[in-house]
Every structure is written in structure tokens, then in C-alpha cells.
Write a protein that holds these residues in place. Structure first.
Motif, PDB file in Angstrom:
ATOM      1  N   GLU A 244      25.692  19.480  25.954  1.00 54.96           N
ATOM      2  CA  GLU A 244      25.744  20.054  24.598  1.00 54.96           C
ATOM      3  C   GLU A 244      25.349  21.528  24.604  1.00 54.96           C
ATOM      4  OE1 GLU A 244      23.930  18.056  21.382  1.00 54.96           O
ATOM      5  OE2 GLU A 244      25.035  16.192  21.676  1.00 54.96           O
ATOM      6  N   ASP A 245      24.293  21.868  25.337  1.00 53.50           N
ATOM      7  CA  ASP A 245      23.885  23.272  25.426  1.00 53.50           C
ATOM      8  C   ASP A 245      24.964  24.121  26.094  1.00 53.50           C
ATOM      9  OD1 ASP A 245      21.449  22.925  24.174  1.00 53.50           O
ATOM     10  OD2 ASP A 245      20.342  22.569  26.020  1.00 53.50           O
ATOM     11  N   THR A 246      25.627  23.562  27.094  1.00 51.94           N
ATOM     12  CA  THR A 246      26.698  24.297  27.781  1.00 51.94           C
ATOM     13  C   THR A 246      27.875  24.527  26.842  1.00 51.94           C
ATOM     14  OG1 THR A 246      26.046  23.334  29.909  1.00 51.94           O
ATOM     15  CG2 THR A 246      28.258  24.273  29.775  1.00 51.94           C
ATOM     16  N   MET A 247      28.211  23.537  26.022  1.00 52.91           N
ATOM     17  CA  MET A 247      29.312  23.702  25.070  1.00 52.91           C
ATOM     18  C   MET A 247      28.971  24.774  24.023  1.00 52.91           C
ATOM     19  SD  MET A 247      31.796  21.822  26.071  1.00 52.91           S
ATOM     20  CE  MET A 247      31.220  22.259  27.728  1.00 52.91           C
ATOM     21  N   ALA A 248      27.702  24.790  23.583  1.00 50.25           N
ATOM     22  CA  ALA A 248      27.272  25.829  22.630  1.00 50.25           C
ATOM     23  C   ALA A 248      27.384  27.211  23.258  1.00 50.25           C
ATOM     24  CB  ALA A 248      25.838  25.556  22.177  1.00 50.25           C
ATOM     25  N   THR A 249      26.963  27.326  24.522  1.00 45.17           N
ATOM     26  CA  THR A 249      27.078  28.602  25.234  1.00 45.17           C
ATOM     27  C   THR A 249      28.534  28.986  25.428  1.00 45.17           C
ATOM     28  OG1 THR A 249      24.980  28.281  26.403  1.00 45.17           O
ATOM     29  CG2 THR A 249      26.564  29.774  27.415  1.00 45.17           C
TER      30      THR A 249
ATOM     31  N   ALA B  58      32.085  17.795  19.998  1.00 45.10           N
ATOM     32  CA  ALA B  58      32.626  16.502  19.561  1.00 45.10           C
ATOM     33  C   ALA B  58      33.799  16.028  20.415  1.00 45.10           C
ATOM     34  CB  ALA B  58      33.063  16.593  18.096  1.00 45.10           C
ATOM     35  N   THR B  59      34.447  16.955  21.131  1.00 39.69           N
ATOM     36  CA  THR B  59      35.591  16.575  21.969  1.00 39.69           C
ATOM     37  C   THR B  59      35.104  15.766  23.173  1.00 39.69           C
ATOM     38  OG1 THR B  59      36.722  18.619  21.341  1.00 39.69           O
ATOM     39  CG2 THR B  59      37.562  17.473  23.268  1.00 39.69           C
ATOM     40  N   PRO B  60      35.780  14.665  23.506  1.00 39.26           N
ATOM     41  CA  PRO B  60      35.376  13.862  24.672  1.00 39.26           C
ATOM     42  C   PRO B  60      35.291  14.720  25.934  1.00 39.26           C
ATOM     43  CG  PRO B  60      37.052  12.711  23.398  1.00 39.26           C
ATOM     44  CD  PRO B  60      36.950  14.078  22.805  1.00 39.26           C
ATOM     45  N   TRP B  61      34.243  14.480  26.718  1.00 42.70           N
ATOM     46  CA  TRP B  61      34.019  15.328  27.885  1.00 42.70           C
ATOM     47  C   TRP B  61      35.152  15.290  28.914  1.00 42.70           C
ATOM     48  CZ3 TRP B  61      33.790  13.120  32.675  1.00 42.70           C
ATOM     49  CH2 TRP B  61      33.475  11.762  32.754  1.00 42.70           C
TER      50      TRP B  61
ATOM     51  N   GLY C 165      26.964  17.960  33.090  1.00 41.75           N
ATOM     52  CA  GLY C 165      26.869  16.804  32.196  1.00 41.75           C
ATOM     53  C   GLY C 165      25.908  15.752  32.716  1.00 41.75           C
ATOM     54  N   PHE C 166      25.946  15.519  34.043  1.00 41.55           N
ATOM     55  CA  PHE C 166      25.079  14.511  34.647  1.00 41.55           C
ATOM     56  C   PHE C 166      23.598  14.865  34.478  1.00 41.55           C
ATOM     57  CE2 PHE C 166      22.875  12.732  38.413  1.00 41.55           C
ATOM     58  CZ  PHE C 166      23.119  11.393  38.182  1.00 41.55           C
TER      59      PHE C 166
ATOM     60  N   ILE D 127      36.867  18.818  30.337  1.00 40.30           N
ATOM     61  CA  ILE D 127      36.940  19.135  31.773  1.00 40.30           C
ATOM     62  C   ILE D 127      38.395  19.295  32.208  1.00 40.30           C
ATOM     63  CG2 ILE D 127      36.510  18.226  34.097  1.00 40.30           C
ATOM     64  CD1 ILE D 127      33.905  17.058  33.086  1.00 40.30           C
ATOM     65  N   ALA D 128      39.294  18.456  31.663  1.00 39.33           N
ATOM     66  CA  ALA D 128      40.720  18.557  32.019  1.00 39.33           C
ATOM     67  C   ALA D 128      41.292  19.902  31.554  1.00 39.33           C
ATOM     68  CB  ALA D 128      41.491  17.402  31.387  1.00 39.33           C
TER      69      ALA D 128
END
Length: 296
Positions: A99-104, A58-61, A93-94, A65-66
Motif C-alpha cells: 500500500e505504501d509503495t502504491m501511494a509512492t 484497490a486494483t488487484p496486485w 508485497g511479501f 504487476i502485469a
């Protein structure tokens, strides 16, 4: 005599079947008796995992990244690694894998934190007692060498499929390196340094936390590095028991022969592994250099 030499003596087929059935029955009885209690015990961990995963997604991408770029800079102090980290996450992201990366990232972060919280105290106990080391070392050997699919069976039988069984599977596979290297790092501390600490009247606790652990930090961070690598290598296998993340598309690609899907998500896992490896290695090298200057 020839039959004895050519055919290995073993239990009869019926006796062997009875033996296996006894083990299976005992474990089923245990899971029925304590399975619900174990689920209740792990419930807070499950809630935290779900909350942390939703928070990352849910956090803005740009903010994610920052934060990751900031952590990369603090750990590595290298513009190349920091820029590479930003570029890798932008590409992820591109290509639609955010989303899958954030879950991992959620499962790997929690698994690594738990490995550190559990593994470092066990490594310290091993370093302080040869008897403890003799007991724990064979257990670590089994954890590192047993095929991961084998210990998935009791975990799934006890807790079903989902995030917590996946996390436990990752823990079993990934915790040995940090335990071993914490033990090794503390045992490698120079005896002259320990004698000097004793001469200044340091208590065993002061000697441990003021001398041994700080001097062992390069080895401990090497253990953290290996733990992260092994946790990431379990991502695909953990996806088989309901852990969301980059492993799920890889598993789907294997089942359906989707080369592009499997390659993209596999490379995303590789990118995460390289980023974590470079950051933790660079931080460990800086600690090693600082330790060397301290000795001079």
C-alpha cells in the motif's frame, strides 16, 4: 580600523529583526488573502491524486504487476529487467509494503507527468531564445541548490500539509533536469540538418516538431530519467508534510530508531529508483541507437 577588518559590517540587530518581520508579515498577509483561492485552484489536482492513489491500492496486485512488467518490457526490451521488476514488486508485497509503495508510485507518477508537461515546453522556449535561457537558468540554479526544507516553508504556509504541498515540493526539486536537458538536446541538433529542413521549406513549427524534438529525444529521456530519480529522493522529505507512502515509515523509523523498518522501506525506494532508472536508460539508449542508424 582593526574592528572594521575583524567584524563584518552588517545591519543592527534591531534593523535586521525589523527587516525579517516585514518579509514574514508580507507573506502572512499574502497567504491570508490568497491561500483559500490557491486551495480552490489546486482542488482538482488533489481530487485526481486521491483518486489515482485509491485506484492503485484497490486494483488487484497481479494486475498491477502485469501492467508494470509490460511497461518495463516495452521500455527496456530486456527479460532481465522485466523479471527483476516483477521480483522486486513481489518482494515489496511479501514484506507488507504494498500500500505504501502504491501511494509512492501515485505521487511519483503524477509528479513526473507534470514535470514533463511543464518542463519540456520551458526547455523548448529556452532553446529558441537566448534571452529566455538567460532569465530561466538562474531560477533553475536556485531550485536545484536551495535546501528542500527552505521551500517547504512557503508551500506549507500557503497550502498547509497534505498531498498537494508535497507534490509542489517534489515538482520544484525535480523539474530542473528535464528543462535543462530539453534545452540542451534541441541546441545540439546538427545545424546542417536544420539547413536541410529550411531548404525543403519547413516552417519553424514543422522544423521544431519534425526535426529538432525527435533528434533531441535521447537527451529529453535522460532528463525524464533524472527527474524520476530526484522525485524519488524527495519521498522521505515530502512525508514530513503529509504525503503518504514509503517515506512515512522511514520517517517513523528515524524518530523511533527502528532499524529494520527504515532499512526495508528505504530499500523499497531504492528498488523503485533502480527499476525506473534501468527502464528509462534502456529506452534512451534505444532512441540513441535509432538516431545513429537514421544518420547513417
Amino acid at each position: 580600523m582593526w574592528e572594521f577588518l575583524t567584524e563584518f559590517p552588517s545591519l543592527g540587530r534591531r534593523d535586521l529583526a525589523d527587516f525579517k518581520n516585514t518579509i514574514d508579515g508580507a507573506f502572512r498577509s499574502f497567504s491570508r488573502a490568497y491561500g483559500e483561492s490557491l486551495e480552490i485552484f489546486f482542488s482538482p489536482l488533489l481530487k485526481f491524486l486521491v483518486w489515482f492513489e485509491k485506484l492503485l491500492q484497490a486494483t488487484p496486485w497481479p494486475l498491477i504487476i502485469a501492467i508494470i512488467a509490460g511497461l518495463a518490457w516495452l521500455g527496456a526490451r530486456s527479460w532481465k529487467i522485466t523479471v527483476g521488476t516483477i521480483a522486486a514488486f513481489l518482494l515489496i508485497g511479501f514484506l507488507g509494503m504494498w500500500e505504501d509503495t502504491m501511494a509512492t508510485l501515485a505521487i511519483i507518477s503524477v509528479a513526473t507527468l507534470m514535470c514533463i508537461l511543464i518542463g519540456i515546453p520551458i526547455g523548448i522556449l529556452m532553446a529558441r531564445s537566448d534571452r529566455t535561457q538567460a532569465v530561466i537558468t538562474p531560477i533553475l540554479d536556485v531550485m536545484q541548490t536551495i535546501p528542500s526544507f527552505v521551500y517547504l516553508i512557503p508551500v506549507v504556509m500557503l497550502l498547509g500539509i497534505g498531498k498537494v504541498p508535497g507534490l509542489l515540493a517534489v515538482l520544484i526539486y525535480a523539474i530542473p533536469p528535464i528543462v535543462r536537458l530539453t534545452n540542451l538536446g534541441i541546441r545540439l541538433v546538427d545545424k546542417d540538418v536544420l539547413e536541410a529542413a529550411d531548404a525543403f521549406g519547413a516552417s519553424p513549427r514543422q522544423k521544431l516538431w519534425g526535426v529538432q524534438v525527435p533528434l533531441a529525444l535521447p537527451n529529453i529521456f535522460a532528463g525524464v530519467n533524472q527527474t524520476i530519480m530526484m522525485a524519488l529522493s524527495m519521498v522521505v522529505i515530502a512525508s514530513m508534510i503529509g504525503v503518504k507512502g514509503l517515506g512515512v515509515p522511514v520517517l517513523r523509523a528515524i524518530s523511533n530508531q527502528y532499524l529494520a523498518l527504515g532499512l526495508m522501506n528505504g530499500l523499497a525506494i531504492v528498488a523503485l529508483a533502480i527499476i525506473f532508472d534501468r527502464i528509462s536508460q534502456s529506452y534512451g539508449q534505444r532512441l540513441q541507437a535509432h538516431r545513429g542508424q537514421g544518420h547513417e
